[in-house]
Scaffold this motif. Structure first.
Motif, mmCIF file in Angstrom:
data_model
loop_
_atom_site.group_PDB
_atom_site.id
_atom_site.type_symbol
_atom_site.label_atom_id
_atom_site.label_comp_id
_atom_site.label_asym_id
_atom_site.label_seq_id
_atom_site.Cartn_x
_atom_site.Cartn_y
_atom_site.Cartn_z
ATOM 1 N N GLN A 1 0.913 -1.264 -0.012
ATOM 2 C CA GLN A 1 -0.056 0.120 0.002
ATOM 3 C C GLN A 1 0.815 1.049 0.264
ATOM 4 O OE1 GLN A 1 -3.214 0.202 -0.088
ATOM 5 N NE2 GLN A 1 -3.689 2.194 0.274
ATOM 6 N N PRO A 2 0.521 2.262 -0.954
ATOM 7 C CA PRO A 2 1.180 3.368 -0.782
ATOM 8 C C PRO A 2 0.926 4.216 0.370
ATOM 9 C CG PRO A 2 -0.319 3.661 -2.553
ATOM 10 C CD PRO A 2 -0.280 2.208 -2.141
ATOM 11 N N LEU A 3 1.756 4.900 1.159
ATOM 12 C CA LEU A 3 1.378 5.642 2.617
ATOM 13 C C LEU A 3 2.016 6.837 2.447
ATOM 14 C CD1 LEU A 3 1.388 2.704 5.112
ATOM 15 C CD2 LEU A 3 -0.575 3.731 3.889
ATOM 16 N N GLU A 4 1.201 7.825 3.050
ATOM 17 C CA GLU A 4 1.926 9.132 3.214
ATOM 18 C C GLU A 4 2.481 9.234 4.712
ATOM 19 O OE1 GLU A 4 1.962 11.792 1.054
ATOM 20 O OE2 GLU A 4 1.199 10.269 -0.321
ATOM 21 N N PRO A 5 3.255 10.094 4.703
ATOM 22 C CA PRO A 5 3.879 10.307 6.320
ATOM 23 C C PRO A 5 2.807 10.373 7.351
ATOM 24 C CG PRO A 5 5.026 11.702 4.887
ATOM 25 C CD PRO A 5 3.814 11.223 4.026
#
Length: 85
Positions: free
Chosen positions: A53-57
């Protein structure tokens, strides 16, 4: 079991759980407000369960639990791998 982890820059995060015998396991990913972002479960008992999964900070939580609530007394050892790229 619950795990907390931090992402310090945007990344593709992968998680994998292996080593659980005779139980179908599920992984659920939550954001810092405990909003469910993703759920994945093994197809059959004893199989690994994983996701990417792409995750943001931010801060995230990962819950590992049997897919069948009746099997919540599992004492098998397992390996959890988290990776950010």
């Amino acid at each position: 079991d619950w795990y907390e982890f931090n992402v310090y820059q945007s990344a593709q995060v992968s998680a994998e759980v292996t080593g659980v015998l005779n139980v179908k396991f599920g992984l659920t990913l939550f954001d810092q407000e405990y909003k469910e972002l993703l759920a994945s479960s093994s197809a059959r008992a004893g199989e690994a369960v994983s996701f990417q999964q792409p995750l943001e900070p931010g801060t995230y939580f990962l819950r590992l639990a049997p897919s069948d609530p009746g099997q919540n007394n599992v004492r098998d050892k397992y390996t959890l791998r988290l990776k950010a790229q």
